[in-house]
Design an enzyme around this catalytic site. Sequence first.
Site, mmCIF file in Angstrom:
data_model
loop_
_atom_site.group_PDB
_atom_site.id
_atom_site.type_symbol
_atom_site.label_atom_id
_atom_site.label_comp_id
_atom_site.label_asym_id
_atom_site.label_seq_id
_atom_site.Cartn_x
_atom_site.Cartn_y
_atom_site.Cartn_z
ATOM 1 N N GLU A 94 -4.359 -20.017 106.700
ATOM 2 C CA GLU A 94 -5.030 -21.386 106.580
ATOM 3 C C GLU A 94 -6.119 -21.247 105.845
ATOM 4 O OE1 GLU A 94 -6.586 -25.233 107.839
ATOM 5 O OE2 GLU A 94 -4.635 -24.294 107.378
ATOM 6 N N HIS A 152 15.873 -39.778 106.878
ATOM 7 C CA HIS A 152 15.781 -39.103 105.772
ATOM 8 C C HIS A 152 17.235 -38.704 104.878
ATOM 9 C CE1 HIS A 152 13.960 -36.187 102.943
ATOM 10 N NE2 HIS A 152 14.367 -35.137 103.224
#
Length: 399
Positions: free
Chosen positions: A112, A306
Amino acid sequence: MSEQALYDLAPVLELMLLGLLLALGPLAWVWLRNRSGGSLKRLQALSVLTLFLTFDLVLFGAFTRLTDSGLGCPDWPGCYGSASPMGARAQIAEAQAAMPTGPVTHGKAWIEMVHRYLATTVGVLIIAMTIMAWRRARRLGRAGGAGAELTGAEGTGGALSPWWPTLALFWVCLQGAFGAWTVTMKLFPAIVTLHLLGGTGLLALLCVPAVGLSRAARQQGATVISPALRAGLWLGLALLVLQVALGGWVSTNYAVLACSSFPTCQGSWWPAMDFSQALQIWRPLGLLQDGSNISFAGLTAIHYLHRLAAYVVVAALAGLWWRLGEVPALASQRRVLGAFLVLQVLTGLSNVVLDWPLVAAVLHTGGAAALVTVIVWCLAASRPGALRDGLPVARGEIA
């Protein structure tokens, strides 16, 4: 952690300094490599390098999301109030001991924070681009040389406007805000999807000046294409952005494995689906607006939307690839478009039938970003005009 602790601005100055130090490497490379090339060449090199590093940032952002590292540091902009996980070893160890497979581990914290370091570096490079672009524009204006270069008389000068990097600078600040909200709102699917779209949009904004400056450095004007092909490029871009949004919605809701076969889903061409749940946008991860859990039928609907849109987008981009064969000057763009379209299909299928492998999932995000970039490349390198036998008709010529 209390709500107030989600934002801890104590390490802001350290992070800004670190971003500046990391950006000095690319800036020094640009300057040394182009020290005798003039301001245009330096700005062109910086724009291309920034575009490349931004693409890397999008890929690493996908890696961060797909390794469940988005909450590796549960506060923003640092990690437990420190500029790096080294300063938060005790807090991370405590969280990892309490939940060994939870969102906070030493590995996830580093992933992160590396993502944040790279984002800060890109931000500094865009600031440098903006300053260089405005200084160059003022210098050209004083010298009376802005003329056709900045007005876009031949279709490329508009891309040299300093407003492009300025808009990119505004956009990257907004993108940083969405990055903060991704953490503080605990991976809210709509926010994470907008963050993904924002990264793709930043690539598009950076692509325009990169293309314009590169063509100006080669003293190359815009390629004239038919209005129909130009409209097809815009349509392809719109469909692709919609598909990126749908793909982000699948990923951020962890709905990829709702269908584990292709071309059918759960053994059916039309499985049980709940589109009312799939289209609830503003809600926490895994929950509906009333606080109940989203059903498997809802996740299936998210996935299948999708997939259905993918058929349309692939067909549209394949047609666009075919039409670009009529424009030899865009042969490079056509090859890149075809290569990434094939990659996108293969990685999309791999995500379904191979149980979402990490490499394929990251490449699928990268492929979508690359397709958006190459279509913007085509748009930035061309302008609509009259053609006769595949050649541009000169202004004033009677067709």
